[in-house]
Write an enzyme that holds these catalytic residues in place. Structure first.
Site, mmCIF file in Angstrom:
data_model
loop_
_atom_site.group_PDB
_atom_site.id
_atom_site.type_symbol
_atom_site.label_atom_id
_atom_site.label_comp_id
_atom_site.label_asym_id
_atom_site.label_seq_id
_atom_site.Cartn_x
_atom_site.Cartn_y
_atom_site.Cartn_z
ATOM 1 N N HIS A 48 -42.861 2.812 -50.720
ATOM 2 C CA HIS A 48 -41.598 2.461 -51.386
ATOM 3 C C HIS A 48 -40.904 1.307 -50.677
ATOM 4 O O HIS A 48 -40.260 0.481 -51.322
ATOM 5 C CB HIS A 48 -40.666 3.673 -51.409
ATOM 6 C CG HIS A 48 -41.025 4.679 -52.449
ATOM 7 N ND1 HIS A 48 -41.456 4.328 -53.716
ATOM 8 C CD2 HIS A 48 -41.023 6.036 -52.425
ATOM 9 C CE1 HIS A 48 -41.701 5.410 -54.418
ATOM 10 N NE2 HIS A 48 -41.450 6.469 -53.667
ATOM 11 N N ASP A 63 -64.428 4.250 -54.659
ATOM 12 C CA ASP A 63 -65.506 5.233 -54.526
ATOM 13 C C ASP A 63 -66.874 4.615 -54.744
ATOM 14 O O ASP A 63 -67.845 5.002 -54.080
ATOM 15 C CB ASP A 63 -65.293 6.394 -55.515
ATOM 16 C CG ASP A 63 -64.401 7.476 -54.941
ATOM 17 O OD1 ASP A 63 -64.257 7.521 -53.700
ATOM 18 O OD2 ASP A 63 -63.823 8.257 -55.711
#
Length: 577
Positions: free
Chosen positions: A188, A454
């Site tokens: 953030h 991945d």
């Protein structure tokens, strides 16, 4: 020094080191008759914390705008999440702990669920839990949770970490930038820095130990460079660079809403990856043309039970409506043994990334899978939603998943519930198996989306979380690039399209290569969108195809990276001239 540049721009100022007191809480125990009073102490601290966050929300709304304030809306929801209070009260009642250690243990447990997951975006959500936990702890102890700043002018904030509430309370008439030890690209603090428009560097590791109060600091928020007490020559160099950087940032803001079209007419789509409906605001403000990945697993975390169909439906519907007809690709639940969610009955596995996860889990747990598909289909009536299945390795998995979708469609039709009957279905290409049999899989679906994180990990047999071998994790390895090319070419032969929602898609040096390989959709964190759009709008597709052809003949990741670095530098130079 070097860190992770998360908000571009160059700033100079005196170092202002913020040392926020670290609180170490020991286990302290109570007698049974003290249980109620300790619970009341916690409830009072919780209510006090909520009032403070609501005040920060209002202040942020005035100073920064709605999208930044939404961070604190999420904090208010989080502080009222019953699972936190339940865990704290459980620790007080059953373990006879004082409120302080009871709170610390509860926060550690909940944030730990997020922090252990091998996804940068999800890991950063642990910061939200820790932020509200720290505020409640300070209020329990009667301490001031606000940062103390002096009256210095033109400062660069140096800190170990900055929470969203810390960042919101900074005086940006004095703060010209910041560099902190911790944090990642999706934190953030990074998002808020970009929104405010000040240079920021995170992940600097030990900057608080290497900088002294009042040192002259220059930071380059794009490159991640930090200069401590620079020479006059270095200062002059960065003054020139700042002029060029400011000009580029102005240009990025001016093109963010334009289409991503090359100089010779090749059109691609630039989308955003999100985890919550609130993330849509930043996506649209940065020029996203769609949502390329909605990570639905975040809706299942930090709770004691499954989100039901209605709760999920409302989240998906809100996202579709906020996107106002732009496409939203919702990935079905990608969860497994690496995520500690007791209510799902997942067992700890020796190798969870090769275990019972994602589509493998969903096809066996239809009590989880079907309500999610019902929620997605119901939400498709309110916008352009697409379904995407993760971790596919076989044709059978796709057919079984589609069969469940058809079953749910029939149920909704019989119940008279509207949905998009022509909803598009795609799959994630993140296993070598799916990339190799792409020619079989594409006949079953409408699109592919490549998950490079991945795919790289599985192709190279490299655990990207293992520091000892992290240098071997190379998305530019020729084996990975060949799989990517095969997937894209295969989809095009069938008249279908391929996107990419892994981190590689937001890498501006890789973008020219991916463009040349024929990638149709690039999905990334919102802040990366304008820069990728600019690069694509200033390139020729035919030139990018030549670059891709050259790269595909190379033998190592190092050779590929060196070539792309050189091309990118030459490209920037010629463009600037």
């Amino acid at each position: 020094m070097k860190g992770i540049g998360v908000s571009p721009g160059i700033a100079e100022g005196n170092a202002l080191i913020l040392n926020k007191e670290k609180i170490h809480v020991k286990d302290e125990y109570i007698d049974e008759y003290e249980v109620d009073s300790e619970i009341q102490r916690f409830i009072k601290a919780k209510e006090q914390s909520q009032e403070q966050i609501e005040a920060i929300y209002e202040d942020t709304l005035k100073k920064m705008g709605k999208s930044e304030a939404e961070i604190f809306e999420a904090h208010i929801e989080l502080i009222n999440d019953p699972s936190i209070a339940e865990k704290v009260e459980h620790n007080i009642k059953t373990k006879l702990l004082k409120a302080e250690p009871a709170l610390v243990k509860a926060i550690d447990e909940i944030s730990g669920i997020f922090g252990t997951i091998d996804d940068e975006y999800i890991k950063e959500r642990a910061a939200d839990v820790k932020d509200i936990g720290k505020r409640m702890l300070y209020n329990l102890l009667g301490l001031n949770a606000s940062l103390d700043m002096d009256d210095g002018q033109e400062v660069i904030i140096i800190a170990d970490d900055l929470t969203p509430s810390d960042t919101a309370q900074l005086d940006f008439s004095k703060v010209k930038g910041f560099a902190i030890n911790k944090g990642g690209k999706t934190s953030h603090v990074a998002i808020m820095a970009k929104s405010i428009g000040i240079p920021a560097i995170v992940g600097a590791k030990d900057i608080t130990a290497r900088v002294s109060q009042g040192d002259t600091i220059i930071i380059d928020g794009a490159a991640g460079d930090i200069l401590i007490n620079p020479s006059p020559e270095e200062k002059e160099k960065y003054v020139d660079k700042k002029l060029k950087t400011d000009k580029e940032l102005k240009e990025l803001r001016s093109i963010k809403d334009m289409a991503a079209v090359t100089l010779d007419g090749r059109r691609v789509e630039i989308s955003a990856n999100i985890g919550f409906p609130a993330d849509v605001k930043a996506a649209l403000e940065n020029g996203a043309e769609g949502i390329g990945l909605f990570r639905t697993e975040l809706l299942f975390m930090d709770r004691e039970d499954l989100p039901d169909e209605e709760e999920q439906f409302l989240k998906y519907k809100e996202t579709a409506e906020r996107m106002q007809g732009k496409p939203v690709i919702i990935r079905t639940l990608d969860i497994g043994g690496d995520k500690d969610l007791p209510y799902l009955g997942l067992v700890k596995e020796d190798n969870p990334f090769l275990g019972w996860r994602a589509i493998r889990f969903c096809l066996e747990r239809l009590d989880v899978f079907k309500p999610q598909l019902r929620a997605i289909l119901r939400a498709s009536h309110y916008g352009k939603i697409l379904i995407m299945f993760p971790m596919i390795a076989t044709v059978d998995e796709v057919r079984r998943s589609k069969a469940v979708v058809e079953e749910v469609k029939m149920e909704l039709t019989n119940e008279g519930i509207p949905f998009d009957k022509d909803i598009k279905i795609g799959i994630m290409i993140e296993t070598p198996a799916s990339a190799i049999i792409a020619d079989k899989l594409i006949k079953e679906v409408d699109f592919f989306s490549i998950g490079t994180n991945d795919l790289t990990q599985y192709t190279l047999a490299v655990d990207r979380g293992n520091d000892k071998i992290s240098k071997l994790y190379q998305p530019t390895h020729p084996a990975v690039l060949r799989l990517i090319k095969n997937v894209i070419d295969t989809s095009h032969k069938e008249g279908k399209w391929t996107g990419m929602c892994g981190e590689f898609a937001g890498d501006h040096k890789a973008a020219m290569l991916l463009l040349g390989l024929g990638l149709d959709e690039f999905s990334m964190s919102a802040g990366s969108i304008p820069r990728i759009k600019k690069l694509i709008r200033t390139m020729e597709y035919e030139a990018a195809k030549k670059i891709a052809a050259e790269v595909m003949e190379m033998e190592s990741s190092e050779e590929v990276c060196s070539h792309l670095d050189s091309l990118h530098d030459n490209f920037r130079r010629s463009r600037d001239e």
